[in-house]
Design a protein around this motif. Structure first.
Motif, short mmCIF file in Angstrom:
data_model
loop_
_atom_site.label_atom_id
_atom_site.label_comp_id
_atom_site.label_asym_id
_atom_site.label_seq_id
_atom_site.Cartn_x
_atom_site.Cartn_y
_atom_site.Cartn_z
N SER A 4 0.83 -1.21 0.00
CA SER A 4 0.00 0.00 0.00
C SER A 4 0.86 1.26 0.00
O SER A 4 0.49 2.27 -0.60
CB SER A 4 -0.93 0.00 1.21
OG SER A 4 -0.20 -0.06 2.42
N THR A 5 2.04 1.21 0.64
CA THR A 5 2.97 2.34 0.59
C THR A 5 3.47 2.56 -0.83
O THR A 5 3.62 3.70 -1.28
CB THR A 5 4.15 2.10 1.54
OG1 THR A 5 3.67 1.87 2.86
CG2 THR A 5 5.08 3.30 1.55
N ALA A 6 3.73 1.47 -1.55
CA ALA A 6 4.17 1.58 -2.94
C ALA A 6 3.10 2.23 -3.81
O ALA A 6 3.40 3.05 -4.68
CB ALA A 6 4.54 0.20 -3.48
N VAL A 7 1.84 1.88 -3.56
CA VAL A 7 0.74 2.49 -4.32
C VAL A 7 0.66 3.98 -4.04
O VAL A 7 0.52 4.80 -4.95
CB VAL A 7 -0.60 1.81 -3.98
CG1 VAL A 7 -1.75 2.48 -4.71
CG2 VAL A 7 -0.55 0.32 -4.32
N GLY A 8 0.79 4.36 -2.76
CA GLY A 8 0.76 5.77 -2.41
C GLY A 8 1.94 6.53 -3.00
O GLY A 8 1.78 7.68 -3.44
N LEU A 9 3.12 5.91 -3.02
CA LEU A 9 4.30 6.56 -3.60
C LEU A 9 4.13 6.74 -5.10
O LEU A 9 4.54 7.77 -5.67
CB LEU A 9 5.55 5.72 -3.31
CG LEU A 9 6.88 6.28 -3.83
CD1 LEU A 9 7.13 7.68 -3.29
CD2 LEU A 9 8.03 5.34 -3.46
N PHE A 10 3.52 5.78 -5.77
CA PHE A 10 3.24 5.90 -7.20
C PHE A 10 2.36 7.12 -7.47
O PHE A 10 2.63 7.91 -8.38
CB PHE A 10 2.55 4.62 -7.70
CG PHE A 10 1.94 4.75 -9.06
CD1 PHE A 10 2.73 4.76 -10.19
CD2 PHE A 10 0.55 4.88 -9.20
CE1 PHE A 10 2.15 4.88 -11.46
CE2 PHE A 10 -0.02 4.99 -10.45
CZ PHE A 10 0.78 5.00 -11.58
N LYS A 11 1.34 7.31 -6.67
CA LYS A 11 0.47 8.49 -6.81
C LYS A 11 1.25 9.78 -6.61
O LYS A 11 1.08 10.75 -7.36
CB LYS A 11 -0.66 8.44 -5.78
CG LYS A 11 -1.80 7.51 -6.11
CD LYS A 11 -2.83 7.54 -5.00
CE LYS A 11 -3.18 8.96 -4.63
NZ LYS A 11 -4.03 9.04 -3.44
N SER A 12 2.12 9.81 -5.61
CA SER A 12 2.87 11.02 -5.31
C SER A 12 3.83 11.38 -6.44
O SER A 12 3.99 12.55 -6.79
CB SER A 12 3.66 10.84 -4.01
OG SER A 12 2.80 10.58 -2.93
N VAL A 13 4.45 10.37 -7.03
CA VAL A 13 5.39 10.62 -8.15
C VAL A 13 4.65 11.19 -9.34
O VAL A 13 5.12 12.12 -10.00
CB VAL A 13 6.13 9.31 -8.52
CG1 VAL A 13 6.91 9.49 -9.82
CG2 VAL A 13 7.07 8.90 -7.39
#
Length: 319
Positions: free
Chosen positions: A288-297
């Motif tokens: 879920s952290t990876a998904v959130g980081l993808f959004k931020s990028v």
């Protein structure tokens, strides 16, 4: 040796005045820095400090091993995200809802601000501003509850009105076709009034002499609006648009989560709700952290690109 000591003394003499000048400037403006401190602390504690947790996106986090003891897995979670069959559904739904917000919601505060600015009775203007600010302070739980009351198929006000004119009941709340429209209308109702604050402040700074000059040239109210008012707030609109793109994929968790049901999930599931499902209910913290980081990028790239385009066309941009 003597030359070395002389150079050291000269360097100290050159640096000391600068330091004392810097300290004097801080002391002189100590109250301003004191007022600035809470904002700086807020961003340090709640914006920058949590970035340390982004390392979870590159680890296989296990609670019993701890944050530092968990194994590094590189881009494993990102590969899983991009190969997940649900990824394209999530991306499509998020982009469509974000596009609805940009197309329909973003211009709404601008148009409302222009209409309020044309009101000449100050008392009436203040009353209108106060009324349209109120929905911003209403929680999404209450907003969704109001929507259910109005649009439910069983005794809802809207369906009762449709039946009164001879129409058939429409299942707004569980229909996949109406889901995105309902979400957008709720956002417009709740946040449009609050969004007018910045635009009204920008409109208040427009030089009145420009309007007088336009009147002397024979310009009517619409001409003044098009050639004076809108150009005067164009830079504000562009800056807010760039900032809006930074949260382009943030479609809002609470509102969508409350509106979701098994029938409309195919068009309503977005990255925000997916992160909640994977991270909180299923305990997949790293994924879920990876998904959130993808959004931020993606948001970061959009801000950089839109700011570059704004500079390219002669506007100020954010930086």
């Amino acid at each position: 040796m003597n030359s070395t000591n002389e150079n050291a003394v000269l360097q100290m003499a050159a640096v000391t005045p600068k330091k004392s000048y810097f300290r004097a400037r801080i002391w002189k403006n100590k109250w301003l820095y004191g007022m600035l401190a809470p904002g700086v602390l807020y961003f340090l504690l709640f914006k920058y400090a949590p970035m340390w947790g982004l390392l979870l996106a590159f680890k296989d986090y296990q609670p019993y091993l701890g944050f530092l003891g968990s194994k590094w897995v590189g881009l494993k979670h990102f590969e899983r995200l991009f190969h997940d069959p649900a990824f394209w559904m999530l991306l499509r739904n998020t982009l469509v809802l974000a596009g609805y917000n940009i197309i329909f919601f973003f211009p709404a505060p601008i148009l409302l601000s222009l209409m309020i600015n044309e009101v000449r009775r100050e008392k009436f203007k203040r009353v209108v501003q106060t009324i349209i600010y109120v929905p911003h302070f209403v929680s999404w739980v209450v907003v969704v509850g109001i929507a259910y009351t109005f649009f439910t198929i069983d005794g809802g006000l809207v369906n009762e009105a449709i039946m009164a004119v001879g129409g058939d009941r429409i299942n707004f709340l569980t229909s996949a076709g109406w889901f995105r429209t309902m979400i957008t209308l709720e956002v417009i109702w709740k946040e449009t009034g609050w969004g007018t604050i910045i635009f009204l402040a920008a409109l208040a700074g427009v030089d009145s002499q420009l309007y007088e000059a336009a009147k002397m040239d024979g310009a009517g109210r619409m001409r003044q609006l098009w050639h004076v008012t809108i150009p005067a707030i164009r830079s504000t609109i562009i800056i807010l648009f760039i900032l809006r793109l930074g949260t382009f994929l943030d479609t809002g968790f609470e509102q969508i989560f409350l509106m979701l049901n098994p029938i409309n999930r195919e068009v309503g599931e977005v990255f925000d709700t997916y992160v909640y499902t994977a991270g909180i209910t299923q305990g997949q913290f790293s994924f879920s952290t990876a998904v959130g980081l993808f959004k931020s990028v993606i948001g970061f790239v959009l801000v950089i690109s839109s700011n570059w385009l704004a500079k390219k066309f002669g506007e100020e941009g954010v930086y």
